[in-house]
Enzyme design. Sequence first.
Site, PDB file in Angstrom:
ATOM      1  CE  LYS A  10      -3.923  -2.105   2.363  1.00  0.00           C
ATOM      2  NZ  LYS A  10      -4.734  -2.090   3.672  1.00  0.00           N
ATOM      3  CE1 TYR A  50      -9.575  -2.778   1.292  1.00  0.00           C
ATOM      4  CE2 TYR A  50      -8.962  -0.821   0.275  1.00  0.00           C
ATOM      5  CZ  TYR A  50      -8.640  -1.771   0.930  1.00  0.00           C
ATOM      6  OH  TYR A  50      -7.486  -1.995   1.480  1.00  0.00           O
ATOM      7  CG  ASN A 122      -3.905  -2.561   7.106  1.00  0.00           C
ATOM      8  OD1 ASN A 122      -3.661  -2.084   6.113  1.00  0.00           O
ATOM      9  ND2 ASN A 122      -5.028  -3.161   7.615  1.00  0.00           N
ATOM     10  CG  HIS A 125      -5.483  -6.309   0.301  1.00  0.00           C
ATOM     11  ND1 HIS A 125      -6.645  -6.357   0.998  1.00  0.00           N
ATOM     12  CD2 HIS A 125      -5.580  -7.311  -0.719  1.00  0.00           C
ATOM     13  CE1 HIS A 125      -7.416  -7.186   0.565  1.00  0.00           C
ATOM     14  NE2 HIS A 125      -6.946  -7.714  -0.657  1.00  0.00           N
ATOM     15  CD  GLU A 136      -9.110  -9.267  -2.580  1.00  0.00           C
ATOM     16  OE1 GLU A 136      -7.889  -9.779  -2.481  1.00  0.00           O
ATOM     17  OE2 GLU A 136      -9.939  -9.015  -1.616  1.00  0.00           O
TER      18      GLU A 136
HETATM   19  P1  TYD Z   1     -10.777  -5.662   5.839  1.00  0.00           P
HETATM   20  O1  TYD Z   1     -11.132  -6.090   4.556  1.00  0.00           O
HETATM   21  O2  TYD Z   1     -11.983  -5.751   7.100  1.00  0.00           O
HETATM   22  O3  TYD Z   1      -9.266  -6.240   6.414  1.00  0.00           O
HETATM   23  P2  TYD Z   1      -7.998  -6.900   5.949  1.00  0.00           P
HETATM   24  O4  TYD Z   1      -7.411  -5.770   5.164  1.00  0.00           O
HETATM   25  O5  TYD Z   1      -7.498  -7.259   6.879  1.00  0.00           O
HETATM   26  O6  TYD Z   1      -8.672  -7.975   4.993  1.00  0.00           O
HETATM   27  O7  TYD Z   1     -10.638  -3.990   6.123  1.00  0.00           O
HETATM   28  C1  TYD Z   1     -10.033  -3.346   4.812  1.00  0.00           C
HETATM   29  C2  TYD Z   1      -9.177  -2.301   5.120  1.00  0.00           C
HETATM   30  O8  TYD Z   1      -9.770  -1.129   5.728  1.00  0.00           O
HETATM   31  C3  TYD Z   1      -8.282  -2.663   6.287  1.00  0.00           C
HETATM   32  O9  TYD Z   1      -7.010  -3.318   5.425  1.00  0.00           O
HETATM   33  C4  TYD Z   1      -7.834  -1.181   6.870  1.00  0.00           C
HETATM   34  C5  TYD Z   1      -9.265  -0.613   7.051  1.00  0.00           C
HETATM   35  N1  TYD Z   1      -9.963  -0.727   8.150  1.00  0.00           N
HETATM   36  C6  TYD Z   1     -10.040   0.481   8.633  1.00  0.00           C
HETATM   37  O10 TYD Z   1      -9.463   1.503   8.438  1.00  0.00           O
HETATM   38  N2  TYD Z   1     -10.821   0.432  10.198  1.00  0.00           N
HETATM   39  C7  TYD Z   1     -11.324  -0.684  10.445  1.00  0.00           C
HETATM   40  O11 TYD Z   1     -12.122  -0.791  11.564  1.00  0.00           O
HETATM   41  C8  TYD Z   1     -11.450  -1.793   9.549  1.00  0.00           C
HETATM   42  C9  TYD Z   1     -12.201  -3.268  10.020  1.00  0.00           C
HETATM   43  C10 TYD Z   1     -10.597  -1.870   8.428  1.00  0.00           C
END
Ligand code: TYD
Length: 167
Positions: A10, A50, A122, A125, A136
């Site tokens: 990212k 998303y 984070n 992905h 995806e």
């Molecule tokens: P998600 O698809 O639930 O998780 P992952 O990436 O682990 O599969 O969420 C997508 C992205 O949305 C996640 O990487 C970061 C963001 N996010 C937030 O900013 N706050 C939140 O409470 C959640 C659940 C996700």
Amino acid sequence: MEEAVLVLIKPDALQKNLTGDILSRISSTGLEIIGAKVVKVSRELAETHYAHLRDKPFFEDVIDYICGKQHGRNKVIALVYYGEDAISKLRALAGKTNPEEADPTTIRGAYGRITTKGVYENVVHVSDSPENAEKEIKLWFSPEELIIDLYPTRTQVEGSRVHKVWA
Ligand code: TYD
């Protein structure tokens, strides 16, 4: 089971020069890389990726984040890895979605943060199931950009150009 998985490095990771470290952590799994490119992420691509978060209060922030609005440039690195238990291996390496809850030895635990607005930056992905991985990978890559035939394709003719698209 041999399976494919989409990984996105990212915009925060690119701005922090973490690409090399992320790729070498992934190399340690022994999974095979079968597709890779740098992508300028359109709003449409971000919203489709998303779509499952459309009703969440943080949806707009997550779209801005993946489009690079907070990190200087609109780009991500998109990768497809293939091999035995690829999804669980790479989800474990990435760590929990919430970087504060992620184990510090994982990619998200080591490098992620929560912004003052509450958005999870984070770093990576990783697809979370074979069904989502297929969706995806088909969204981010065309069949000819992968070196393995993962899913059924059909031939499309556009003028003098003949190419493969997902069936
Ligand atoms: P998600 O698809 O639930 O998780 P992952 O990436 O682990 O599969 O969420 C997508 C992205 O949305 C996640 O990487 C970061 C963001 N996010 C937030 O900013 N706050 C939140 O409470 C959640 C659940 C996700």
